[in-house]
Scaffold this motif. Sequence first.
Motif, PDB file in Angstrom:
ATOM      1  N   LYS A  34      -0.015 -10.512   8.311  1.00 31.52           N
ATOM      2  CA  LYS A  34      -0.076  -9.250   7.724  1.00 31.52           C
ATOM      3  C   LYS A  34       1.104  -9.248   6.721  1.00 31.52           C
ATOM      4  CE  LYS A  34       1.021  -4.603   8.885  1.00 31.52           C
ATOM      5  NZ  LYS A  34       2.119  -3.639   9.761  1.00 31.52           N
ATOM      6  N   GLU A  59      -0.992  -7.746   3.406  1.00 35.74           N
ATOM      7  CA  GLU A  59      -1.075  -6.472   3.299  1.00 35.74           C
ATOM      8  C   GLU A  59       0.316  -6.031   2.678  1.00 35.74           C
ATOM      9  OE1 GLU A  59      -1.984  -4.457   6.850  1.00 35.74           O
ATOM     10  OE2 GLU A  59      -3.720  -6.146   7.271  1.00 35.74           O
ATOM     11  N   GLU A  60       1.169  -6.900   2.696  1.00 37.12           N
ATOM     12  CA  GLU A  60       2.436  -6.388   2.006  1.00 37.12           C
ATOM     13  C   GLU A  60       2.970  -6.676   0.609  1.00 37.12           C
ATOM     14  OE1 GLU A  60       5.339  -5.754   5.167  1.00 37.12           O
ATOM     15  OE2 GLU A  60       3.560  -4.781   5.545  1.00 37.12           O
ATOM     16  N   GLY A  61       2.089  -7.214  -0.037  1.00 43.29           N
ATOM     17  CA  GLY A  61       1.998  -7.380  -1.584  1.00 43.29           C
ATOM     18  C   GLY A  61       3.139  -8.601  -1.917  1.00 43.29           C
ATOM     19  N   GLU A  62       3.580  -8.104  -2.917  1.00 45.76           N
ATOM     20  CA  GLU A  62       4.633  -9.231  -3.399  1.00 45.76           C
ATOM     21  C   GLU A  62       5.730  -9.349  -2.542  1.00 45.76           C
ATOM     22  OE1 GLU A  62       4.169 -11.012  -6.005  1.00 45.76           O
ATOM     23  OE2 GLU A  62       6.074 -11.906  -6.048  1.00 45.76           O
ATOM     24  N   LEU A  63       6.164  -8.334  -1.900  1.00 44.49           N
ATOM     25  CA  LEU A  63       7.299  -8.553  -0.972  1.00 44.49           C
ATOM     26  C   LEU A  63       7.156  -9.231   0.263  1.00 44.49           C
ATOM     27  CD1 LEU A  63       9.974  -6.966  -1.437  1.00 44.49           C
ATOM     28  CD2 LEU A  63       9.314  -5.408   0.455  1.00 44.49           C
ATOM     29  N   ARG A  84       4.701 -11.459   0.306  1.00 41.14           N
ATOM     30  CA  ARG A  84       4.581 -13.082  -0.123  1.00 41.14           C
ATOM     31  C   ARG A  84       5.995 -13.737  -0.098  1.00 41.14           C
ATOM     32  NH1 ARG A  84       0.012 -11.040  -2.287  1.00 41.14           N
ATOM     33  NH2 ARG A  84       0.970 -10.395  -4.319  1.00 41.14           N
TER      34      ARG A  84
END
Lengths: 420, 877
Positions: free
Chosen positions: A96, A100-104, A106
Amino acid sequence: MNTSIKSIKKQDLKDRIVFTLFLIVMSRLGTFLPIPGVDHDAFYQSIISNPLVNFLNVFSGGGFASIGVFALGIVPYINASIIVQLATNSIPSLEKLQKEEGELGRQKIVQLTRYVALVWALIQSIGVSFWVRPYVFNWDLNFVFAMSLTLTIGSMLIMWFSEQITEKGIGNGPSLLIFINIISGLPKLLQSQIQSTRLNIQALDIFVLVFIFSVMIIGIIFIQEGIKRIPIISARQLGKGQMDNKTSYLPLKLNQSGVMPIIFASAVLVLPAYLAQLVSNEQLRTVLHLFDGTSNNKLLYLLFYFTLILFFSYFYTSLILNPNDVSKNLKKMESSIYGVRPGKATTEYLQKTLNRLTFLGALFLAFIAIVPNIIETLTNLSVFKGLGGTSLLIIVGVQVDTSKQIQTYLISKNYETIVR
Amino acid sequence: MLNVLFGDPNERRINPYKQIVNKINYLEAKLKKLTDSELQEQTERFIKLLSNNSSNEELLPEIYATVREASLRVLGLRHFDVQLIGGLILNDGKIAEMKTGEGKTLVALLPTYLNALAGFGVHVVTVNDYLARRDSEWVGQVHKFLGLTVGLIQEGMSQFERRENYLKDVTYATNSELGFDYLRDNMAIDLEDIVQRPFYFCVIDEVDSILIDEARTPLIISGPGNSPVNKYIKANVISQDLIKDIDYEIDEKARNVILTDNGILKCENLLGNTDIFNLQDPWAPYIFNAIKAKELFLENIHYIIRNQEIVIVDEFTGRIMSGRRWSDGLHQAIEAKESVPIQSETQTLASITYQNFFLLYPKLSGMTGTAKTEETELDRIYGLEVNCVPTHKIMQRVDFPDLIYKTQYSKWKSIADECLDMHNLGRPVLIGTTSVEKSELLSSLLKEYGVPHNLLNAKPENVQREAEIVAQAGRLGAVTIATNMAGRGTDILLGGNTSYMARTALIDLLHVNDASTISTDIATNVDFLKLKTFIQTKLDIETFINDPQCNLKLGLACEKSFTNDEQIITLRAVYQVLIEYYEKLLSPEKLRVQSLGGLHVIGTERHESRRIDNQLRGRAGRQGDPGSSRFFLSLDDNLLRIFNGDKIAKIMDQLQIDEDLPIESKLLNSSLESAQKKVEAYYYDARKQLFDYDEVLNYQRQAIYFERRKILETNNLRSWILQYAETTIEQYIEDYFSKEANNLEACLANIEFLLGLNNFFDVIYCSTLNRNDLKQFIIQQLYIAYDLKESQIDLIETGLMRELERSFLLQKIDSSWKEHLQQITILRESIGWRGYGQKDPLIEYKNEAFNLFVNMVSKIRQSVVYLVFRSQPILKN
């Protein structure tokens, strides 16, 4: 103001290349910076014949032969990446974070990878500091502490280099560093080969060598770059009446899993050799030797190797590419595979395609992996064995990617002259 | 910790400015002695000195001191030291963060004057037309006093007016007018139609709103397309039959819908169709849009219906965006849902994002009250550094900790309770809500409580009263419910806005003859008749009201600027009387409100970024006034639910308290914080990606616009067309020589086709030539053919060929560019799939986009040449 925007927009390619080269030189320098307290001559003499260390050597850039500050090299980071990648594909909360959490999210994954790399480096460096005990002048707890600290920090520094290269330089940092390490081992490899065969080297040998080398490179490019394009059509595309679009497709690689199957297979192949050292039963040992490549009859060993690679290709592909996920994502993006119904049919279609691709790709991969062994058996030239299929795959992959990136950088400059 | 060691980094950046401010202060006494005309002559002197290579830095203190002195004489406003600092930050091409009420408009005067001296034109960008006009009329007078010209761009202005105004030294305009003018200029078919000069320097007001909030919405000029109205209606009917979570799922974060297998089957059954993605009869786009319209786009939140039209409500400003439409058929789907007339779809002709538009300025700066939280983004994407300007007076606002409730219901109840308490106490309250719907919900709740209040949202009837509502919002016991409209630029004065009330009263005076019908309370308190007769003796009211300049003059009368106009002087005198009256009336009220604690701001939900929360909070505590703020939240607020759902649910289970009591939990507060940070990171990610991908299109746009501009500026395009032809022919020949299966006949046929010649080239002769000779031979023929064509065309009318060339060129460039934009959009959407092939989508995108561009350019060349050679003169008898 003006200049600052421009510099942000197109950080000059030249600067990037210089920066990358600088870091590469630094990373090489560190491998030759010896760790104090070790009798390096004795160490070198003893390990030159050890195949396991040789294997490691290829990736860490010869650091192990002399125990430099950067001896661990990029390997802990690479291993950490593999572990984290496997984990993100099997642990839902990590998955997830990744998806789903975008840059943060990753960034958190990257951070996690760094920690795993740190732990790995610590364990490995402690292991190394025990392992070199026979060659150390004054082995005590202090030495273990100092040595593992040095090696770990060295490895972390290399990791930082690699990330800097990815961010501010050119190419993918970790791959580039491995690439450099492999390349740096080449001259030594050739030298030893020539020395061992100096007396009977012939023009024909060289010709055969060059020929096989070219064929292998072409073969590798073929499996590395081989892609099946599955045409995709999106709702928006339909709405705009843009049907004949050649740019929207889902590319499936012929060889999804890269070098991983070979690495896994090699790791498994070490087992028989290790077991052979343990068992005392002579017969059993002979049987085991049939599998570890040390006996004269290599057939069984190669077959075993081949099958393992096939198996791991399927295994790894199924880990990193889940047709069900792709099918779900297609739905999310309001898209559909041309001529295939969304949902279950799409999943099945993708699975079928993937299976076929993987079969073909895995065959090629396995073939490339065992070709050096076959060549050695036939011609007695062991250059390729030293280099190995894995290394070749990495070399080709990194070069293709890096050159593509450089080309892309050059594109923005072309716009000014293209119109007329 | 680091601050202790090195000092506040902002302080260190501000310190050098303080030294310059000292210099400016030192010069003040000297400039005070100058007469008005001597002060005005300064401008000439500065221009001369600057053209003689005097450095900006050397002259800067004197220039700033001159502006300050002029502002004092013209407007009666002297720049505070902190305002000078703000002006210096702007001149360095940075962002100045200044709190509400610190006089940003005045600050912008300084750098605009300085940079306008170079003579290339300076733009001041405001958020709306009203502010642009107000600023140009008000502070613009300082520029005029000093001898600069001031321009103003407003919606609906003609091309001529626009060009005139862009030629002025300082031009005030809104961001969208500037952007659209830029796009239109680049679609112009005549040099005369171009209104803007090359960009030089610009100051953006509310810079974070434009560069961050608006960054995701590009400016688009579109032309008509065609849309199958029936499909929208049918899709809407089908979508009503589909059931949430069975037939489709909703991804709230990405604002997407996902059809399940079941849903797809259902659609196909209802349509009697086998595949909704069928190329011949596609339904997918309409169905997806219909479901989105049903679930994700709601009336009074995302849009309102006005005169049978769907009007978008801007989520950041709460204002309606007339004329804007959602793209890709979404707007039509909503129209179908609401059963209003479905307008035809549009096709993008030109577009640019604000990000890339403002980066066209070689020097850029901006002001805002809230930029610090987005400092890294502004620096990384735009290279704009954020500097905080200290406030003139110390800020006294108290920000109370958030109150978190378990459910929406108890949250709204407590908000209403708080409003009631404050109202009884007499403190003015401003409640910020996130949508029209919620503002109305609270309004009805307050009605039940019997609390009198004003409602400010995008509904037309409320918008009309905006200025009045805001002017009264600071009065004793006033309760104002607002959407985000009351965010930026809203200045709430404690005790009420006297100048606004005096102005309204003045207008009333002019328009109303009978004292008893006057709504305001002046009728009873001021000698109404006396004022009225005073005006009547000085000017003819009837004709004045009908004067088109009426509003402008009224506006000027309410400012302090110097004027010779008799009418304005009269009106101003009356205005002064009224002001005095209102000040006397309201000053006790003001003191009273201040002693009670000033304005209290209530937030009802956390926004997508802390910046917007801060905007709302910033309404209280302006210019050292007292004030306070508090946010009321609930666990099922959208933001919390979507971005930290799992954690919140866990906490919910652990909490076993009464629903009506606010929850205080460290765990909760930290998870709240992390939810908001996640949202910020999520959107930052989206904007960063947009920027990275848009870079390519930006290069392409600039290349095409540059080419186009050159065509407009070139008189004789003959050599242009010939060069296109040469390049195309060379390409054909190169292809012929480089390909394995070289077919000379086909190659020559291509060239003949291009040039409109029939069986012209001798294949046998041509095959004897080598590459260069062949090229030379054919190009020679090309020139001959062209001369022939030209003389043929010019037979009809001399110079017709030139016109043909130009019109074909522009026409082909525009239509190909339009086509290209569409292809790029599709590419952008589908490029993400490349990730599955372990390719970097951005790199793939750049390469593919480049190929598309190269193809487009060669297609332009081919078709222009083809058209020119195929045009036949038709002689009329």
